[in-house]
Design a protein around this motif. Structure first.
Motif, PDB file in Angstrom:
ATOM      1  N   ALA A  54      -2.992  10.534   6.659  1.00 11.42           N
ATOM      2  CA  ALA A  54      -2.578  10.646   5.260  1.00 11.42           C
ATOM      3  C   ALA A  54      -1.584  11.777   5.028  1.00 11.42           C
ATOM      4  O   ALA A  54      -1.514  12.736   5.795  1.00 11.42           O
ATOM      5  CB  ALA A  54      -3.804  10.867   4.379  1.00 11.42           C
ATOM      6  N   ASN A  57      -1.291  13.500  -0.772  1.00 12.06           N
ATOM      7  CA  ASN A  57      -1.919  12.806  -1.899  1.00 12.06           C
ATOM      8  C   ASN A  57      -2.970  11.789  -1.466  1.00 12.06           C
ATOM      9  O   ASN A  57      -3.510  11.063  -2.294  1.00 12.06           O
ATOM     10  CB  ASN A  57      -0.858  12.109  -2.759  1.00 12.06           C
ATOM     11  CG  ASN A  57       0.076  13.107  -3.406  1.00 12.06           C
ATOM     12  OD1 ASN A  57      -0.373  14.085  -4.006  1.00 12.06           O
ATOM     13  ND2 ASN A  57       1.367  12.892  -3.279  1.00 12.06           N
ATOM     14  N   PHE A  59      -2.422   9.152   0.576  1.00 12.59           N
ATOM     15  CA  PHE A  59      -1.852   7.856   0.962  1.00 12.59           C
ATOM     16  C   PHE A  59      -1.556   7.876   2.455  1.00 12.59           C
ATOM     17  O   PHE A  59      -1.396   8.940   3.051  1.00 12.59           O
ATOM     18  CB  PHE A  59      -0.532   7.583   0.233  1.00 12.59           C
ATOM     19  CG  PHE A  59      -0.560   7.788  -1.251  1.00 12.59           C
ATOM     20  CD1 PHE A  59      -1.688   7.494  -2.009  1.00 12.59           C
ATOM     21  CD2 PHE A  59       0.547   8.272  -1.910  1.00 12.59           C
ATOM     22  CE1 PHE A  59      -1.707   7.668  -3.383  1.00 12.59           C
ATOM     23  CE2 PHE A  59       0.551   8.453  -3.283  1.00 12.59           C
ATOM     24  CZ  PHE A  59      -0.584   8.155  -4.019  1.00 12.59           C
ATOM     25  N   GLN A 101      -1.635   3.299  -0.494  1.00 15.33           N
ATOM     26  CA  GLN A 101      -2.969   3.787  -0.805  1.00 15.33           C
ATOM     27  C   GLN A 101      -3.967   2.661  -0.617  1.00 15.33           C
ATOM     28  O   GLN A 101      -3.910   1.648  -1.320  1.00 15.33           O
ATOM     29  CB  GLN A 101      -3.028   4.305  -2.236  1.00 15.33           C
ATOM     30  CG  GLN A 101      -4.369   4.877  -2.607  1.00 15.33           C
ATOM     31  CD  GLN A 101      -4.368   5.446  -4.014  1.00 15.33           C
ATOM     32  OE1 GLN A 101      -3.538   5.096  -4.850  1.00 15.33           O
ATOM     33  NE2 GLN A 101      -5.304   6.328  -4.279  1.00 15.33           N
TER      34      GLN A 101
END
Length: 152
Positions: A54, A57, A59, A101
């Motif tokens: 990731a 954030n 994602f 996401q």
């Protein structure tokens, strides 16, 4: 993606060769990606989410999205190359269109044109999550056939 397009592979055992090439990539094993489908001119790679993949954030990182797209398109091209050939990406352009996401990335690679030395392919990347299947990236690339340089 060009569902009506049909390609004839130069190597009748292309699927075995492509799977061996995928398995020979330490990067794919390191990130946890799997080659879920191999057809003449088409490959699908999947990757479950892990926090290590990731960005800040939460994602999937854009570099991971690009890596999956590059490999899906590259291995799609590799399906149409001769048994003794290798494949190398010359260039690619990646459009990140939505945050990646979700729980899983799916990269679907498809050959657009296969020449003797150069192959043009594309990949569509989707993320599966609570909102369903979201198209998060598109990539187009040029591949070089490395004649006589297959995976040992």
């Amino acid at each position: 993606m060009n569902a009506g397009q049909h390609f004839t592979p130069r190597d009748p055992d292309f699927a075995v060769r492509v799977r061996a090439g995928f398995d020979a990539q330490p990067m794919m094993a390191f990130i946890g990606a799997t080659l879920s489908s191999v057809e003449a001119g088409r490959c699908v790679i999947e990757l479950p989410f892990r926090p290590e993949l990731a960005q800040q954030n939460g994602f999937f990182h854009g570099g991971i999205v690009g890596t999956l797209a590059d490999n899906a398109g590259g291995f799609a091209g590799y399906t149409l190359m001769a048994a003794d050939a290798g494949v190398l990406t010359v260039e690619y352009k990646l459009n990140l269109m939505a945050p990646a996401q979700g729980e899983r990335l799916i990269a679907e690679g498809q050959v657009l044109r296969a020449g003797r030395s150069l192959v043009v392919s594309r990949a569509e990347v989707y993320v599966l999550g609570p909102a369903g299947k979201i198209h998060c990236a598109t990539m187009q690339q040029t591949l070089m056939t490395m004649h006589g340089k297959g995976v040992a």
